[in-house]
Scaffold this active site. Structure first.
Site, mmCIF file in Angstrom:
data_model
loop_
_atom_site.group_PDB
_atom_site.id
_atom_site.type_symbol
_atom_site.label_atom_id
_atom_site.label_comp_id
_atom_site.label_asym_id
_atom_site.label_seq_id
_atom_site.Cartn_x
_atom_site.Cartn_y
_atom_site.Cartn_z
ATOM 1 N N GLU A 177 -7.701 15.454 5.840
ATOM 2 C CA GLU A 177 -9.113 15.105 5.676
ATOM 3 C C GLU A 177 -10.028 16.074 6.397
ATOM 4 O O GLU A 177 -11.179 16.229 6.047
ATOM 5 C CB GLU A 177 -9.374 13.712 6.251
ATOM 6 C CG GLU A 177 -8.646 12.634 5.523
ATOM 7 C CD GLU A 177 -8.877 11.299 6.183
ATOM 8 O OE1 GLU A 177 -9.337 10.389 5.498
ATOM 9 O OE2 GLU A 177 -8.603 11.169 7.386
ATOM 10 N N ASP A 183 -3.988 1.951 0.294
ATOM 11 C CA ASP A 183 -2.832 1.076 0.037
ATOM 12 C C ASP A 183 -3.266 -0.380 0.170
ATOM 13 O O ASP A 183 -4.372 -0.675 0.609
ATOM 14 C CB ASP A 183 -1.697 1.390 1.034
ATOM 15 C CG ASP A 183 -2.164 1.245 2.478
ATOM 16 O OD1 ASP A 183 -2.505 2.271 3.086
ATOM 17 O OD2 ASP A 183 -2.234 0.118 2.976
HETATM 18 N N1 SAH Z 1 2.583 8.261 7.226
HETATM 19 C C1 SAH Z 1 1.519 8.746 8.016
HETATM 20 C C2 SAH Z 1 1.086 7.632 8.914
HETATM 21 C C3 SAH Z 1 -0.301 7.313 8.746
HETATM 22 S S1 SAH Z 1 -0.749 6.017 9.796
HETATM 23 C C4 SAH Z 1 1.927 9.926 8.829
HETATM 24 O O1 SAH Z 1 3.113 10.146 8.948
HETATM 25 O O2 SAH Z 1 1.078 10.664 9.336
HETATM 26 C C5 SAH Z 1 -2.008 5.367 8.952
HETATM 27 C C6 SAH Z 1 -3.360 5.989 9.075
HETATM 28 O O3 SAH Z 1 -4.112 5.519 7.969
HETATM 29 C C7 SAH Z 1 -4.136 5.533 10.290
HETATM 30 O O4 SAH Z 1 -5.072 6.529 10.632
HETATM 31 C C8 SAH Z 1 -4.797 4.242 9.821
HETATM 32 O O5 SAH Z 1 -6.110 4.108 10.335
HETATM 33 C C9 SAH Z 1 -4.860 4.347 8.300
HETATM 34 N N2 SAH Z 1 -4.214 3.284 7.492
HETATM 35 C C10 SAH Z 1 -4.052 3.362 6.150
HETATM 36 N N3 SAH Z 1 -3.432 2.272 5.671
HETATM 37 C C11 SAH Z 1 -3.200 1.470 6.721
HETATM 38 C C12 SAH Z 1 -2.556 0.202 6.849
HETATM 39 N N4 SAH Z 1 -2.035 -0.440 5.796
HETATM 40 N N5 SAH Z 1 -2.456 -0.339 8.082
HETATM 41 C C13 SAH Z 1 -2.959 0.315 9.151
HETATM 42 N N6 SAH Z 1 -3.560 1.518 9.084
HETATM 43 C C14 SAH Z 1 -3.695 2.105 7.889
#
Ligand code: SAH
Length: 264
Positions: free
Chosen positions: A12, A217
């Site tokens: 982003e 999601d």
């Molecule tokens: N798979 C990713 C992990 C992302 S963590 C990696 O390996 O980098 C998730 C990020 O997206 C966080 O910044 C959070 O704020 C947001 N996010 C998106 N969906 C989410 C969910 N279902 N629960 C919590 N945070 C979520």
């Protein structure tokens, strides 16, 4: 005005740093800060990384070390309600830390010694941000995201929602957990991991802020697959174009002085 722009994920942030005029890079506290001009707005971009502590540390540094006067956070989030779909946009109206529970000493969700459970973004900034989000969907979407990707991620008439965002140090990918949050937190529209931390810091330091989240999601068992692909091809485009529109709008019509960042 000096605008701090926090992104949670690398994908982003990349476009914003590329678009920056005369960026200077400074490393502090294991983060890279890029200061320069974005669409003629004096801005500092930084990657917070993930979670409440990471976000709080980043927001505090932006204010205390880089002198930002306003903060904009862009990221992705899980849907907090059935009416909110992947590809929709949430502009937060209020924040709660869903994992804050110091009961019985303090009521559940209350941030100890503030007397508050909910923290509100700056109303003027949030209104401008949702205007930028609406304009993006109406005017930029078809060009910014290819038909293949729109079809693949089923982006049919995405919408902008305003409402409660819950943050906690947990990736929510469990329907039961989400249902429990819905019961405890009426009006929930999104779950994520940083917003409420930025909200508390901004409240305590008296800095106006707003938060934009693209729904990536449904916060259920299907949350993980395709997450990174969605971030790269969809959410990064949303964040870039909406930030561009927001900066142009702030340049054309600067914000009026206000101090309405508040909690309840
Ligand atoms: N798979 C990713 C992990 C992302 S963590 C990696 O390996 O980098 C998730 C990020 O997206 C966080 O910044 C959070 O704020 C947001 N996010 C998106 N969906 C989410 C969910 N279902 N629960 C919590 N945070 C979520």
């Amino acid at each position: 005005m000096r605008l701090g722009i926090i992104s949670a994920l690398q994908e982003e942030q990349a476009g914003l740093v590329e678009a920056m005029r005369g960026p200077s890079r400074l490393i502090h506290g294991k983060r890279e800060y890029f200061a320069g001009h974005l669409w003629e707005i004096d801005a500092v971009c930084v990657l917070s990384r993930i979670g409440k502590v990471a976000a709080a540390m980043t927001a505090t540094t932006l204010v205390e070390k880089f002198g930002v006067t306003h903060i904009l956070f862009t990221g992705v989030a899980g849907a907090g309600d059935k009416s909110v779909r992947v590809g929709d946009i949430v502009v937060a109206e209020s924040f709660v830390q869903h994992d804050m529970d110091a009961s019985p000493l303090f009521p559940r969700f209350e941030v100890p010694l503030t007397g508050l459970t909910h923290f509100q973004p700056d109303q003027q900034m949030a209104v401008r941000l949702s205007g930028a989000a609406h304009d993006f969907l109406e005017l930029d979407l078809l060009e910014a995201i290819s038909e293949t990707e729109r079809r693949e991620f089923r982006l049919e008439q995405p919408r902008v929602h305003r409402g409660l965002v819950a943050s906690g140090d947990q990736f929510v990918n469990d329907r039961e957990r989400l249902n429990a949050m819905n019961d405890a937190l009426p009006g929930l529209v999104a779950v994520e991991m940083e917003g409420a931390a930025v909200a508390q810091v901004c409240f305590e330091l008296g800095v106006p802020f707003a938060v934009l989240r693209t729904i990536s999601d449904n916060a259920n068992e299907n949350a993980a697959p395709d997450f990174m692909r969605f971030v790269k091809s969809v959410a990064a485009q949303y964040a870039f174009h909406i930030t561009r529109r927001m900066c142009r709008d702030l340049k054309d019509a600067p914000l009026q002085f206000s101090s309405d960042s508040a909690g309840t």
